[in-house]
Motif scaffolding. Structure first.
Motif, PDB file in Angstrom:
ATOM      1  N   TYR A   1       0.867  -1.173   0.000  1.00 21.75           N
ATOM      2  CA  TYR A   1       0.000   0.000   0.000  1.00 21.75           C
ATOM      3  C   TYR A   1       0.907   1.226   0.000  1.00 21.75           C
ATOM      4  CZ  TYR A   1      -3.463  -3.482   1.376  1.00 21.75           C
ATOM      5  OH  TYR A   1      -4.276  -4.600   1.426  1.00 21.75           O
ATOM      6  N   GLU A   2       0.941   1.947  -1.110  1.00 22.15           N
ATOM      7  CA  GLU A   2       1.904   3.026  -1.271  1.00 22.15           C
ATOM      8  C   GLU A   2       1.275   4.391  -1.040  1.00 22.15           C
ATOM      9  OE1 GLU A   2       3.199   2.195  -5.230  1.00 22.15           O
ATOM     10  OE2 GLU A   2       1.710   3.510  -6.131  1.00 22.15           O
ATOM     11  N   ALA A   3       2.152   5.363  -0.785  1.00 24.19           N
ATOM     12  CA  ALA A   3       1.717   6.738  -0.554  1.00 24.19           C
ATOM     13  C   ALA A   3       1.073   7.313  -1.805  1.00 24.19           C
ATOM     14  CB  ALA A   3       2.910   7.589  -0.143  1.00 24.19           C
ATOM     15  N   GLY A   4       0.154   8.244  -1.583  1.00 22.43           N
ATOM     16  CA  GLY A   4      -0.446   8.951  -2.699  1.00 22.43           C
ATOM     17  C   GLY A   4      -1.944   8.835  -2.779  1.00 22.43           C
ATOM     18  N   ARG A   5      -2.502   7.848  -2.075  1.00 20.74           N
ATOM     19  CA  ARG A   5      -3.961   7.726  -2.012  1.00 20.74           C
ATOM     20  C   ARG A   5      -4.339   6.938  -0.769  1.00 20.74           C
ATOM     21  NH1 ARG A   5      -6.311   2.942  -3.957  1.00 20.74           N
ATOM     22  NH2 ARG A   5      -4.866   1.430  -4.890  1.00 20.74           N
ATOM     23  N   SER A   6      -5.602   7.026  -0.384  1.00 24.55           N
ATOM     24  CA  SER A   6      -6.086   6.349   0.810  1.00 24.55           C
ATOM     25  C   SER A   6      -6.322   4.868   0.533  1.00 24.55           C
ATOM     26  CB  SER A   6      -7.374   7.012   1.294  1.00 24.55           C
ATOM     27  OG  SER A   6      -7.809   6.414   2.497  1.00 24.55           O
ATOM     28  N   HIS A   7      -5.956   4.042   1.503  1.00 25.79           N
ATOM     29  CA  HIS A   7      -6.158   2.598   1.427  1.00 25.79           C
ATOM     30  C   HIS A   7      -6.833   2.126   2.715  1.00 25.79           C
ATOM     31  CE1 HIS A   7      -3.045   2.392  -1.804  1.00 25.79           C
ATOM     32  NE2 HIS A   7      -2.410   3.286  -1.057  1.00 25.79           N
ATOM     33  N   LYS A   8      -7.394   0.929   2.668  1.00 31.79           N
ATOM     34  CA  LYS A   8      -7.897   0.259   3.853  1.00 31.79           C
ATOM     35  C   LYS A   8      -7.003  -0.939   4.131  1.00 31.79           C
ATOM     36  CE  LYS A   8     -12.709   1.733   3.418  1.00 31.79           C
ATOM     37  NZ  LYS A   8     -14.139   1.314   3.304  1.00 31.79           N
ATOM     38  N   LEU A   9      -6.147  -0.797   5.142  1.00 39.16           N
ATOM     39  CA  LEU A   9      -5.139  -1.809   5.443  1.00 39.16           C
ATOM     40  C   LEU A   9      -5.667  -2.768   6.502  1.00 39.16           C
ATOM     41  CD1 LEU A   9      -3.606   0.729   4.286  1.00 39.16           C
ATOM     42  CD2 LEU A   9      -1.634  -0.059   5.574  1.00 39.16           C
ATOM     43  N   PRO A  10      -5.648  -4.087   6.233  1.00 46.62           N
ATOM     44  CA  PRO A  10      -6.154  -5.057   7.210  1.00 46.62           C
ATOM     45  C   PRO A  10      -5.199  -5.236   8.380  1.00 46.62           C
ATOM     46  CG  PRO A  10      -5.281  -6.187   5.282  1.00 46.62           C
ATOM     47  CD  PRO A  10      -5.230  -4.724   4.973  1.00 46.62           C
ATOM     48  N   LEU A  11      -5.794  -5.395   9.570  1.00 51.50           N
ATOM     49  CA  LEU A  11      -5.029  -5.569  10.801  1.00 51.50           C
ATOM     50  C   LEU A  11      -5.770  -6.559  11.687  1.00 51.50           C
ATOM     51  CD1 LEU A  11      -2.504  -4.212  12.323  1.00 51.50           C
ATOM     52  CD2 LEU A  11      -4.263  -2.958  13.601  1.00 51.50           C
ATOM     53  N   VAL A  12      -5.061  -7.593  12.172  1.00 58.81           N
ATOM     54  CA  VAL A  12      -5.655  -8.587  13.058  1.00 58.81           C
ATOM     55  C   VAL A  12      -5.530  -8.102  14.496  1.00 58.81           C
ATOM     56  CG1 VAL A  12      -5.540 -10.980  13.861  1.00 58.81           C
ATOM     57  CG2 VAL A  12      -5.140 -10.446  11.446  1.00 58.81           C
ATOM     58  N   ILE A  13      -6.627  -8.223  15.269  1.00 55.75           N
ATOM     59  CA  ILE A  13      -6.627  -7.585  16.595  1.00 55.75           C
ATOM     60  C   ILE A  13      -6.937  -8.523  17.754  1.00 55.75           C
ATOM     61  CG2 ILE A  13      -7.188  -5.332  15.627  1.00 55.75           C
ATOM     62  CD1 ILE A  13     -10.075  -5.784  16.703  1.00 55.75           C
ATOM     63  N   ASP A  14      -7.197  -9.805  17.504  1.00 53.87           N
ATOM     64  CA  ASP A  14      -7.437 -10.677  18.647  1.00 53.87           C
ATOM     65  C   ASP A  14      -7.133 -12.126  18.285  1.00 53.87           C
ATOM     66  OD1 ASP A  14      -9.697 -11.743  17.320  1.00 53.87           O
ATOM     67  OD2 ASP A  14     -11.082 -10.414  18.365  1.00 53.87           O
ATOM     68  N   ILE A  15      -7.277 -13.000  19.278  1.00 54.35           N
ATOM     69  CA  ILE A  15      -6.885 -14.399  19.112  1.00 54.35           C
ATOM     70  C   ILE A  15      -7.796 -15.130  18.130  1.00 54.35           C
ATOM     71  CG2 ILE A  15      -8.281 -15.384  20.993  1.00 54.35           C
ATOM     72  CD1 ILE A  15      -5.644 -16.910  21.793  1.00 54.35           C
ATOM     73  N   ASN A  16      -8.984 -14.583  17.890  1.00 57.20           N
ATOM     74  CA  ASN A  16      -9.905 -15.167  16.916  1.00 57.20           C
ATOM     75  C   ASN A  16      -9.637 -14.673  15.491  1.00 57.20           C
ATOM     76  OD1 ASN A  16     -11.418 -16.587  18.931  1.00 57.20           O
ATOM     77  ND2 ASN A  16     -12.386 -14.639  19.474  1.00 57.20           N
ATOM     78  N   ARG A  17      -8.588 -13.911  15.333  1.00 55.24           N
ATOM     79  CA  ARG A  17      -8.194 -13.333  14.046  1.00 55.24           C
ATOM     80  C   ARG A  17      -9.245 -12.361  13.506  1.00 55.24           C
ATOM     81  NH1 ARG A  17      -4.281 -17.203  10.479  1.00 55.24           N
ATOM     82  NH2 ARG A  17      -2.958 -17.906  12.193  1.00 55.24           N
TER      83      ARG A  17
END
Length: 212
Positions: A179-195
């Protein structure tokens, strides 16, 4: 005695501290001085890198501030803390997302309670972040690895900063997107043990330069 590990020369003996002897494990990290250097144990090797630059720390701090409001009450984003790897290594990512009770784990967060890790790549340790740590995080089954690149590298000569987001597949291999600079993206992030996955919406350009 002088010993070189990583990119820094350490002094031990008269006028200094006694370097620990191998085998090195995550517990070794808690015997070392709080001197501003970054100590880690990677594949049984004690490594040390210089203090991060202000540019590096600014990017990590801005990223942490973007992530924090999006987390559930059980999850936290914390900086520069040891991960207790299954094989005894101790990696220290720039940021991690964890649901661990931090008072219960004062000497490193178990890898199974680390859901995402983020490294800001520095010239002094770029190969560790891109290759070695990528392999070790996958081996430990940490499901999400973000690598923030502040400068172009051989696989990407496009706009920077760029975030390489890697998600661990059922086969133990990373599935990665840039995901490169220059425009908005939605980056996935895992936040708990259930993924459970959230998406961090941003243009990576906000991680560098003047406030926007």
């Amino acid at each position: 005695m002088r010993e070189v590990t990583g990119m820094v020369t350490l002094e031990s003996g008269r006028g200094g501290f006694s370097l620990p002897r191998p085998p090195f494990t995550v517990d070794t990290l808690f015997t070392l001085p709080d001197d501003g250097l970054r100590y880690e144990v990677l594949e049984g090797v004690l490594t040390v890198t210089p203090p991060a630059t202000p540019e590096h720390n600014r990017a990590a701090d801005r990223l942490g501030r973007l992530i924090d409001p999006l987390l559930t009450h059980d999850a936290e984003v914390i900086t520069a803390s040891a991960v207790r790897m299954p094989d005894g290594d101790g990696l220290v990512p720039d940021l991690m997302v964890t649901t661990a009770d931090l008072e219960e784990f004062p000497r490193g967060v178990p890898a199974e309670l680390v859901h995402s890790v983020i490294e800001v790549v520095s010239p002094s340790n770029s190969s560790d972040d891109r290759v070695k740590k990528s392999r070790l995080y996958a081996k430990a089954r940490i499901p999400c690895y973000w690598r923030l690149e502040l400068r172009a590298w051989k696989e990407h000569f496009g706009p920077v900063p760029a975030v390489v987001v890697s998600l661990l597949g059922d086969d133990g291999e990373w599935e990665s997107n840039i995901y490169e600079a220059g425009r908005s993206h939605k980056l996935p992030l895992v936040i708990d043990i259930n993924r459970t996955m959230i998406h961090v919406e941003m243009d990576p350009a906000v991680l560098m330069g003047p406030r926007r």
